[in-house]
Scaffold this active site. Structure first.
Site, PDB file in Angstrom:
ATOM      1  N   CYS A  49      42.122  40.516  41.947  1.00 23.05           N
ATOM      2  CA  CYS A  49      42.552  39.769  40.786  1.00 23.05           C
ATOM      3  C   CYS A  49      41.726  39.790  39.640  1.00 23.05           C
ATOM      4  O   CYS A  49      42.061  39.881  38.425  1.00 23.05           O
ATOM      5  CB  CYS A  49      42.893  38.265  41.103  1.00 23.05           C
ATOM      6  SG  CYS A  49      44.199  38.447  42.563  1.00 23.05           S
ATOM      7  N   ARG A  75      51.436  41.285  43.568  1.00 19.14           N
ATOM      8  CA  ARG A  75      51.270  41.771  42.063  1.00 19.14           C
ATOM      9  C   ARG A  75      52.549  42.353  41.557  1.00 19.14           C
ATOM     10  O   ARG A  75      52.650  43.521  41.554  1.00 19.14           O
ATOM     11  CB  ARG A  75      50.068  42.900  42.358  1.00 19.14           C
ATOM     12  CG  ARG A  75      48.771  42.135  42.936  1.00 19.14           C
ATOM     13  CD  ARG A  75      47.766  43.139  43.156  1.00 19.14           C
ATOM     14  NE  ARG A  75      46.767  42.727  43.961  1.00 19.14           N
ATOM     15  CZ  ARG A  75      45.743  41.709  43.727  1.00 19.14           C
ATOM     16  NH1 ARG A  75      45.897  41.385  42.610  1.00 19.14           N
ATOM     17  NH2 ARG A  75      45.078  41.240  44.781  1.00 19.14           N
TER      18      ARG A  75
HETATM   19  C1  BEZ Z   1      42.164  39.608  45.891  1.00 15.66           C
HETATM   20  O1  BEZ Z   1      41.244  40.181  46.142  1.00 15.66           O
HETATM   21  O2  BEZ Z   1      42.359  39.450  44.584  1.00 15.66           O
HETATM   22  C2  BEZ Z   1      43.085  39.078  46.716  1.00 15.66           C
HETATM   23  C3  BEZ Z   1      43.153  39.975  48.097  1.00 15.66           C
HETATM   24  C4  BEZ Z   1      44.194  39.389  48.998  1.00 15.66           C
HETATM   25  C5  BEZ Z   1      44.885  38.442  48.943  1.00 15.66           C
HETATM   26  C6  BEZ Z   1      44.815  37.500  47.504  1.00 15.66           C
HETATM   27  C7  BEZ Z   1      43.725  38.087  46.692  1.00 15.66           C
END
Ligand code: BEZ
Length: 222
Positions: free
Chosen positions: A56, A133
């Site tokens: 993110c 996403r």
């Molecule tokens: C992330 O790295 O943004 C992420 C990965 C898995 C679950 C939620 C966020």
């Protein structure tokens, strides 16, 4: 049956061509009501699963670093995650302090999931309490024009988000369709004929690249 209806309400997804569901929400830039937001502009409305997470952070930084390109396409960015406004503020400040990148666009704090539910951002077999996403391309009439959904573990592609946005705008402006991998400067597809007369005309037309009556391309004069 009742349970099915609840499920449907919880996980329904707006589709291409639908009016974008309206909402009022708290964001890092104050309260936003979608129907009043970004008048006469496009909106790229995207969700991410959680603040202070690696993928993110790279994605939000990507939006921030290329914001000028969205501005140039008359487009406002609007982010969302199921986190509190305090978490958002902490994350925005932390990323700015650590990397110098500032998320200068509103990010919705959707702790009660009311907006995520309206936009089908909760996909229960992927995550029960985090948004996937998603990216919604919303035109100036607040119509949904393109939708992307990515899972938690795969980041989106900023070049493709910008390419798709530009393609939608070029297609609207010039009433053309755009072929595989189209990018600005490439040829565009001339709408195919709808009658036999139009087909005869198309077969005699010059100044276009005609493969057959149903597939012709031309340069765009801009
Ligand atoms: C992330 O790295 O943004 C992420 C990965 C898995 C679950 C939620 C966020």
């Amino acid at each position: 049956m009742e349970n099915q209806e609840v499920q449907q309400e919880f996980y329904s997804m707006p589709r291409i061509g639908d009016q974008a569901p309206d909402f009022t929400a708290s964001t890092t830039k104050g309260q936003v009501t979608l129907s009043d937001f970004a008048k006469d502009k496009w909106i790229v409305f995207f969700s991410h699963p959680a603040d202070f997470t690696p993928v993110c952070t790279t994605e939000m930084s990507g939006f921030a670093q290329r914001k000028k390109e969205f501005d140039d396409l008359n487009t406002e960015l609007l982010g969302l995650s199921i986190d509190s406004i305090h978490a958002h503020l902490g994350w925005v400040s932390n990323v700015k302090e650590k990397t110098g990148v500032y998320f200068d666009f509103p990010i919705i704090a959707d702790l009660d999931m009311s907006v995520s539910k309206k936009y089908g951002m909760l996909q229960p077999n992927e995550a029960e309490t985090a948004a996937v996403r998603a990216v919604f391309f919303i035109d100036p009439k607040k119509k949904i024009r393109l939708v992307m959904y990515y899972p938690l573990n795969v980041g989106r592609n900023m070049d493709e988000i910008l390419r798709a946005l530009k393609a939608l705008q070029v297609s609207d402006q010039h009433k053309v369709a755009l072929p595989l991998d189209w990018k600005p400067g490439d040829q565009v597809i001339v709408p195919p004929p709808k009658t036999l007369d139009e087909m005869d005309k198309r077969n005699k037309e010059t100044g276009i690249d005609r493969i057959d009556f149903y597939l012709s391309k031309k340069d765009l004069k801009v």
